[in-house]
Design a protein around this motif. Structure first.
Motif, mmCIF file in Angstrom:
data_model
loop_
_atom_site.group_PDB
_atom_site.id
_atom_site.type_symbol
_atom_site.label_atom_id
_atom_site.label_comp_id
_atom_site.label_asym_id
_atom_site.label_seq_id
_atom_site.Cartn_x
_atom_site.Cartn_y
_atom_site.Cartn_z
ATOM 1 N N SER A 152 0.588 12.625 -3.687
ATOM 2 C CA SER A 152 0.470 10.757 -3.828
ATOM 3 C C SER A 152 1.250 10.807 -2.181
ATOM 4 O O SER A 152 1.282 9.131 -2.033
ATOM 5 C CB SER A 152 1.055 10.600 -4.861
ATOM 6 N N GLN A 153 1.702 11.169 -1.077
ATOM 7 C CA GLN A 153 2.557 11.048 0.140
ATOM 8 C C GLN A 153 3.307 9.634 -0.299
ATOM 9 O O GLN A 153 3.723 8.507 0.404
ATOM 10 C CB GLN A 153 1.296 10.883 0.678
ATOM 11 N N SER A 154 4.110 10.216 -1.644
ATOM 12 C CA SER A 154 4.872 9.109 -2.237
ATOM 13 C C SER A 154 6.161 8.683 -0.979
ATOM 14 O O SER A 154 6.946 9.395 -0.876
ATOM 15 C CB SER A 154 5.784 9.533 -3.488
ATOM 16 N N SER A 155 6.835 7.576 -1.054
ATOM 17 C CA SER A 155 7.410 7.805 0.348
ATOM 18 C C SER A 155 8.869 7.154 -0.894
ATOM 19 O O SER A 155 10.693 7.071 -0.390
ATOM 20 C CB SER A 155 7.357 5.862 0.854
ATOM 21 N N MET A 156 8.909 7.299 -1.915
ATOM 22 C CA MET A 156 10.575 6.647 -2.751
ATOM 23 C C MET A 156 9.584 7.375 -4.153
ATOM 24 O O MET A 156 8.926 7.413 -4.634
ATOM 25 C CB MET A 156 10.549 5.564 -2.982
ATOM 26 N N LEU A 157 10.535 8.130 -5.145
ATOM 27 C CA LEU A 157 11.030 8.617 -6.285
ATOM 28 C C LEU A 157 12.004 7.850 -7.341
ATOM 29 O O LEU A 157 12.874 7.651 -6.268
ATOM 30 C CB LEU A 157 11.384 9.689 -5.843
ATOM 31 N N ILE A 158 11.088 7.391 -8.195
ATOM 32 C CA ILE A 158 12.611 6.427 -9.088
ATOM 33 C C ILE A 158 12.007 7.472 -10.138
ATOM 34 O O ILE A 158 11.240 7.190 -11.241
ATOM 35 C CB ILE A 158 12.291 5.360 -8.902
ATOM 36 N N CYS A 159 13.167 7.241 -10.903
ATOM 37 C CA CYS A 159 13.555 8.536 -12.077
ATOM 38 C C CYS A 159 14.270 8.515 -12.711
ATOM 39 O O CYS A 159 15.549 7.890 -12.553
ATOM 40 C CB CYS A 159 13.123 10.142 -11.485
ATOM 41 N N ASP A 160 14.336 9.606 -13.793
ATOM 42 C CA ASP A 160 16.236 8.857 -15.044
ATOM 43 C C ASP A 160 16.483 10.437 -14.293
ATOM 44 O O ASP A 160 15.951 11.150 -14.275
ATOM 45 C CB ASP A 160 15.421 8.951 -16.550
ATOM 46 N N SER A 161 17.502 10.762 -15.499
ATOM 47 C CA SER A 161 18.134 12.209 -15.072
ATOM 48 C C SER A 161 17.317 13.411 -14.992
ATOM 49 O O SER A 161 17.556 14.060 -14.571
ATOM 50 C CB SER A 161 19.344 12.018 -16.547
ATOM 51 N N GLU A 162 16.163 13.037 -16.269
ATOM 52 C CA GLU A 162 15.602 14.513 -16.311
ATOM 53 C C GLU A 162 15.091 14.753 -15.537
ATOM 54 O O GLU A 162 14.604 16.556 -14.992
ATOM 55 C CB GLU A 162 15.028 14.961 -18.137
ATOM 56 N N HIS B 226 0.394 -0.850 -0.047
ATOM 57 C CA HIS B 226 -0.489 -0.216 0.081
ATOM 58 C C HIS B 226 1.045 1.321 0.437
ATOM 59 O O HIS B 226 0.250 2.478 0.183
ATOM 60 C CB HIS B 226 -0.760 0.066 1.087
ATOM 61 N N ASP B 227 2.459 0.872 0.152
ATOM 62 C CA ASP B 227 2.994 2.307 0.488
ATOM 63 C C ASP B 227 2.848 2.826 -1.662
ATOM 64 O O ASP B 227 2.934 1.849 -2.740
ATOM 65 C CB ASP B 227 4.744 2.004 0.903
#
Length: 564
Positions: free
Chosen positions: A134-144, A88-89
């Motif tokens: 969204s109260q996201s616990s983590m961000l997974i992202c690219d360089s931009e 649920h995170d």
């Protein structure tokens, strides 16, 4: 031909068939659902392991088989669990259509966590809003997106970050290579069909973007709906033409991911459907019709589905006649109406491709109605035939149900309707009434269960499949001290369907150029929302008795040749 289509639908949905329909009790109401649909996206993914050595994903010179993808998904899921991501995170995915987008999505789905699809066009301020909302616990992202996040990181310093395809990873982020070092063992999870499967942000007519809560039941049923919509009409067309009906799985299907994965068209209706059927997904760095034709030839692409302008650009491209497109079976689109002339051009083009279109919304986890081949060419103004797990009605301004064939606001009820909007109980209550999704689209249904769209009640611009809500653009323009009045609206566009237009009345004594307005907007809204057409008026904008700008009257009085 419509009688044959009805017969095919009845046969395919009969008890014991793959597309058998049953009644299910969902959130206090009885709904029609696909009987064979599994409970969760985790189940869909685990079932897809059987495709083994089939190619699954391609990106430039990189390739994954289903076996390799399942191993990486298990590693990612293991790493996420080991680093504190629980069921649920919410975890935000912000990147181009890289293969890592899909791998991350499946990994999160398998542990019952909730992917948050971040609009990759968002500027830093919009990204911050999405992460906080969204109260996201983590961000997974690219360089931009990593660069944009660095601009707002001071206010989100505790947010864990994973960097994908980044050459120089900052110390405060985890490089993707570290994630893939985790053991390839998938953690256990028990997922309810009504659990949130993902959060996709959708533009409304007022305020900020809303996070739609798509459920596992909704997404899984959408896969079956998408398959049924195309297969039923392909089968019916074969009967009409006296040919052998198609045999599912006879050859591997393949498609280019042409539209963003943070939308239901690419993610739910293309990628998830291909995954279930053992198809091949080809990722690209950005949209380019010439590159798409090259990929179609080299990868033997069978299905192309993007916004209609993409299909148009493929057919009109100078390389179309020289590239081998004989593998194409479907050339279509969604996210905007496929214009009748495009349908005709596909039908008349050399090769085997048939035109297709799908109609759906973020709020329905994907497809609601679809049209294919002779059914699209015979009813070119229809959005498509209603998928049989949905009910439809049209209502008047007072909410009364109208007789079949009468025009009103289109409403749907079915297993794919979202749970609601994140943190927006009022918006949820306004949009979903007694289980019926009020779409804001104006239209009607005919006696063959085909849906027709006439207009949109929502004040929104549909630009090449991207929703642009006028109020946000107006807010950005109004921040300029020289602006007294501003109204934003849609302008018809041959390429994108609609473009953003803005009429502006300046404060007395002020002067402002078209380029200055666009430059002012750059730091406030994503580039696709910035008006292409701008009118600076000498007189105040027309208003109605309540003081609201009358946009329809405004659009009628403006000449596009006078726009800047």
């Amino acid at each position: 031909m419509y009688q044959q289509l009805k017969q095919v639908v009845d046969q395919m949905t009969a008890p014991g068939q793959m597309f058998e329909i049953r009644e299910s009790f969902v959130a206090g109401q009885t709904l029609k659902t696909w009987a064979m649909a599994p409970d969760s996206l985790r189940d869909l993914w685990l079932n897809a392991a059987g495709h083994g050595d089939n190619e699954y994903m391609v990106y430039q010179d990189e390739r994954w088989t289903y076996t390799q993808a399942h191993e990486e998904v298990a590693r990612i899921a293991n790493w996420l669990s080991a680093n504190g991501i629980k069921q649920h995170d919410r975890v935000a995915i912000a990147m181009r259509n890289y293969p890592e987008w899909m791998l991350t999505y499946w990994a999160l789905s398998c542990i019952g966590a909730v992917p948050v699809g971040v609009n990759a066009w968002w500027v830093a301020e919009e990204l911050e809003y999405g992460l906080r909302d969204s109260q996201s616990s983590m961000l997974i992202c690219d360089s931009e997106r990593l660069q944009r996040f660095s601009e707002i990181r001071s206010g989100l310093a505790n947010l864990a970050v994973v960097a994908v395809r980044v050459d120089n990873c900052p110390q405060w982020a985890t490089p993707w290579a570290e994630v893939l070092k985790a053991p390839a063992s998938l953690p256990d999870a028990t997922i309810s069909p009504e659990d949130d499967a993902c959060i996709f942000y959708t533009s409304g007519t007022t305020g900020k973007p809303k996070g739609a809560q798509l459920t596992h039941r909704g997404c899984v049923n959408n896969v079956f709906s998408s398959l049924f919509s195309s297969l039923s009409q392909m089968t019916a067309q074969a009967l009409v033409e006296g040919k052998e009906p198609p045999t599912p799985g006879q050859r591997q299907t393949s498609a280019i991911i042409a539209t963003p994965l943070f939308h239901v068209t690419a993610n739910n209706a293309v990628a998830q459907v291909l995954t279930v059927t053992g198809g091949k997904i080809v990722h690209t760095y950005k949209w380019d019709a010439g590159e798409a034709l090259k990929i179609i030839e080299e990868e033997k692409i069978t299905n192309f589905s993007g916004v209609p302008v993409m299909a148009r650009e493929i057919i009109n491209h100078q390389d179309f006649s020289t590239r081998d497109t004989s593998s194409l079976q479907v050339l279509g689109g969604g996210g905007a109406a496929v214009q009748p002339d495009l349908t005709e051009k596909v039908m008349k083009s050399e090769g085997n491709a048939m035109p297709a279109q799908g109609y759906g919304l973020t709020e329905t986890c994907g497809i609601v109605a679809g049209s294919w081949g002779i059914f699209l060419s015979n009813k070119p103004n229809a959005a498509g035939r209603l998928v049989p797990v949905f009910d439809v009605k049209c209502i008047d301004a007072e909410g009364n149900t109208l007789p079949l064939g009468e025009t009103g606001e289109i409403c749907f009820k079915g297993p794919q309707v979202i749970k609601g909007y994140l943190n927006r109980p009022e918006a949820t209550a306004e949009t979903i009434v007694d289980g019926w999704l009020q779409t804001g689209d104006i239209g009607f249904a005919d006696e063959d269960n085909f849906i027709y769209l006439v207009d949109r009640a929502k004040d929104m611009v549909l630009r090449g499949g991207e929703n642009v809500y006028c109020s946000e653009v107006e807010v950005a323009i109004f921040k300029h001290e020289a602006v007294a009045e501003c109204a934003v609206f849609s302008v018809p566009d041959d390429r994108l369907g609609e473009e953003v237009g803005a009429a502006i009345f300046l404060k007395e004594g002020q002067d402002l150029s078209f380029d200055a307005i666009r430059e002012f907007c750059k730091s406030k809204i994503a580039s696709f929302k910035i008006p292409r057409y701008i009118w600076i008026l000498d007189n105040p904008l027309p208003r109605n008795a309540s003081g609201k700008f009358v946009k329809r009257e405004l659009k009628d009085m403006l000449d596009i040749s006078n726009a800047g």
